[in-house]
Design a protein around this motif. Structure first.
Motif, mmCIF file in Angstrom:
data_model
loop_
_atom_site.group_PDB
_atom_site.id
_atom_site.type_symbol
_atom_site.label_atom_id
_atom_site.label_comp_id
_atom_site.label_asym_id
_atom_site.label_seq_id
_atom_site.Cartn_x
_atom_site.Cartn_y
_atom_site.Cartn_z
ATOM 1 N N TRP A 19 -3.846 29.958 20.307
ATOM 2 C CA TRP A 19 -3.649 31.151 19.478
ATOM 3 C C TRP A 19 -3.657 30.788 17.998
ATOM 4 O O TRP A 19 -3.109 29.745 17.600
ATOM 5 N N GLY A 20 -4.272 31.650 17.186
ATOM 6 C CA GLY A 20 -4.257 31.475 15.731
ATOM 7 C C GLY A 20 -3.808 32.751 15.059
ATOM 8 O O GLY A 20 -3.941 33.847 15.616
ATOM 9 N N LEU A 53 2.633 31.446 27.270
ATOM 10 C CA LEU A 53 1.228 31.764 27.543
ATOM 11 C C LEU A 53 0.296 31.234 26.465
ATOM 12 O O LEU A 53 -0.854 30.923 26.727
ATOM 13 N N PHE A 54 0.796 31.163 25.233
ATOM 14 C CA PHE A 54 -0.038 30.742 24.099
ATOM 15 C C PHE A 54 0.626 29.586 23.367
ATOM 16 O O PHE A 54 1.851 29.566 23.215
ATOM 17 N N ASP A 106 -8.390 30.878 21.471
ATOM 18 C CA ASP A 106 -8.773 31.936 22.408
ATOM 19 C C ASP A 106 -8.477 33.322 21.843
ATOM 20 O O ASP A 106 -9.011 34.315 22.322
ATOM 21 N N LEU A 107 -7.586 33.369 20.864
ATOM 22 C CA LEU A 107 -7.163 34.668 20.322
ATOM 23 C C LEU A 107 -6.730 34.469 18.877
ATOM 24 O O LEU A 107 -6.032 33.501 18.559
ATOM 25 N N ALA A 151 -5.796 39.787 30.030
ATOM 26 C CA ALA A 151 -7.133 40.322 29.716
ATOM 27 C C ALA A 151 -8.102 39.192 29.366
ATOM 28 O O ALA A 151 -9.253 39.207 29.791
ATOM 29 N N ILE A 152 -7.632 38.207 28.602
ATOM 30 C CA ILE A 152 -8.503 37.075 28.229
ATOM 31 C C ILE A 152 -8.920 36.312 29.485
ATOM 32 O O ILE A 152 -10.039 35.827 29.598
ATOM 33 N N ARG A 153 -8.021 36.264 30.469
ATOM 34 C CA ARG A 153 -8.348 35.554 31.715
ATOM 35 C C ARG A 153 -9.094 36.443 32.714
ATOM 36 O O ARG A 153 -9.311 36.054 33.848
ATOM 37 N N GLY A 154 -9.427 37.670 32.271
ATOM 38 C CA GLY A 154 -10.314 38.493 33.080
ATOM 39 C C GLY A 154 -9.651 39.563 33.919
ATOM 40 O O GLY A 154 -10.319 40.270 34.669
ATOM 41 N N GLU A 155 -8.323 39.712 33.782
ATOM 42 C CA GLU A 155 -7.640 40.756 34.549
ATOM 43 C C GLU A 155 -7.384 41.941 33.612
ATOM 44 O O GLU A 155 -6.663 41.798 32.629
ATOM 45 N N SER A 156 -8.010 43.082 33.880
ATOM 46 C CA SER A 156 -7.906 44.158 32.895
ATOM 47 C C SER A 156 -6.499 44.742 32.913
ATOM 48 O O SER A 156 -5.857 44.835 33.957
ATOM 49 N N ARG A 157 -6.025 45.113 31.737
ATOM 50 C CA ARG A 157 -4.666 45.641 31.579
ATOM 51 C C ARG A 157 -4.734 47.019 30.960
ATOM 52 O O ARG A 157 -5.125 47.186 29.815
#
Ligand SMILES: NC(=O)c1ccc[n+]([C@@H]2O[C@H](COP(=O)([O-])OP(=O)(O)OC[C@H]3O[C@@H](n4cnc5c(N)ncnc54)[C@H](O)[C@@H]3O)[C@@H](O)[C@H]2O)c1
Length: 379
Positions: free
Chosen positions: A8-9, A32-33, A80-81, A335-341
């Motif tokens: 994360w940034g 998580l980050f 990643d974000l 969401a980044i890992r592909g599971e929509s929220r």
């Protein structure tokens, strides 16, 4: 299975900023980050120094966002974000550049200054296939998610009316109106077309859409500068209608002395009513028609899954603002890992807010004439 932390940034959110700490706590609350990169301050040296004090490696503690973009985009371990927590007028340029370079973005509100810029962000995000979330973090409080789930489940029937306030008194002292930290908010050169409505009112408007699961269609506004030296409004009353016919009322003010945070919402349906206030965020008040008023507590049994997922500490233990921001980061990690929220506010929400701000300003200038509140792309 252990999952690697996402990188994360953050841009902005430097030492002493208002929202920076909530992002740092939120992003790191659930493991998580990891805080991998930052351009945290408009003063390059101060930003580099502060980022390193927070644990960012020296070669990823950047002096400005351009330098960070140029370096991160070529790294194998690129972030990643990226969170954008700079002043409003910089959001568009930064968000666009990072989305185009293939980064996921969490942008502070308001997402952009104009509707055209907002629509462009929606398009750029779509074309990039990356996530552009907007930090309407109040919608991530567990009991707000519960309210939305109850509306969806039909617990209060069709929603007739929603009434929401985001009115505080922290700019109510006329003798402090020239304080530079206050003054810019009411100066069009710095703040754009709107003061209080663009700053706080859009949180309330988003919340109304979020809980009612509907979108704002038209609005009529009365904007006022109650402190005469202010060009932009410090108080606004907005009447609105939603696509599904729900009637909306919204009051936002920064001169309501005695109201502290002052954000609350009531939703009135055909068979019941709900009430939530940000100063008592763990409680949702529910009244079925003809029945007794009940207090629903975060952490009790029988809440919707979405609420259980985003609750961390036991019933009646306070869980507050930074953890609401953390819930945005939980949804983002998924969401980044592909599971929509479903609850994650996105660029479409961002541009809807800007369109509503511009519609309110137009309405205010036209003695409250009703305006289409939707961005052209969603009409
Ligand atoms: N979602 C919310 O509830 C919420 C709450 C408060 C603020 N905000 C939003 O967050 C944003 C920041 O607000 P704030 O109150 O923290 O502001 P602030 O003035 O307290 O802090 C801004 C920070 O950004 C840094 N900065 C300024 N320009 C920069 C640049 N070009 N590059 C890198 N860093 C830069 C400053 O040095 C400072 O550290 C605003 O858009 C505001 O609307 C949102």
């Amino acid at each position: 299975m252990t999952m690697a932390k996402l990188r994360w940034g953050m841009i902005g959110g430097g030492e002493g900023s208002q929202i920076g700490p909530a992002h740092r706590l939120g992003a790191q609350a659930d493991g998580l980050f990891e805080f991998a990169a930052g351009a945290l301050d408009h003063r390059p040296e101060a930003g580099r120094e502060y980022a390193q004090r927070l644990g960012v490696a020296a070669d990823r503690a950047y002096g400005n966002w351009q330098e960070m973009l140029a370096s991160e985009k070529d790294r194998d371990d690129r972030i990643d974000l990226v969170t954008i927590a700079t002043p409003n007028s910089t959001h568009f340029e930064i968000a666009k550049a990072y989305l185009e370079a293939g980064f996921n973005v969490l942008c502070e509100k308001p997402m952009t200054m104009t509707v055209e810029e907002g629509e462009e962000i929606v398009r750029v995000a779509e074309a990039s296939g990356k996530i552009c979330a907007v930090n309407y973090c109040y919608s991530a409080y567990p009991m707000v998610r519960q309210a939305r789930a109850m509306v969806r489940a039909g617990d209060i029937g069709k929603v007739r009316l929603v009434v929401t306030n985001f009115s505080h008194g922290h700019h109510g002292d006329a003798t402090d109106a020239d304080n530079p930290r206050v003054r810019w908010r009411y100066d069009p050169a710095m703040a754009g077309v709107s003061g209080q409505f663009a700053d706080c009112g859009i949180h309330a408007l988003h919340m109304a859409s979020f809980i009612c699961d509907d979108e704002v269609k038209t609005l009529s506004a009365d904007l006022a500068s109650t402190i005469a030296s202010r060009e932009l409004e410090d108080d606004a009353m907005i009447n609105f209608r939603m696509e599904g016919g729900t009637v909306g009322r919204l009051w936002t003010s920064s001169v309501a002395i005695g109201r502290q945070h002052g954000f609350d919402i009531q939703v009135f349906g055909e068979t019941g009513g709900l009430r939530w206030a940000s100063e008592q965020p763990n409680q949702l008040i529910y009244t079925p028609v003809g029945g007794r008023t009940q207090i629903i507590e975060k952490g009790e049994g029988g809440l919707h899954d979405e609420v259980q997922r985003l609750s961390r500490v036991a019933i009646a233990h306070p869980e507050g603002f930074p953890l609401a921001v953390a819930n945005i980061y939980c949804d983002l990690a998924d969401a980044i890992r592909g599971e929509s929220r479903d609850g994650l506010p996105g660029a479409a929400d961002g541009v809807r807010s800007i369109a509503a701000v511009h519609a309110a300003v137009a309405s205010g200038k036209a003695d409250g004439a009703w305006q289409d509140a939707r961005p052209p792309m969603f009409r």
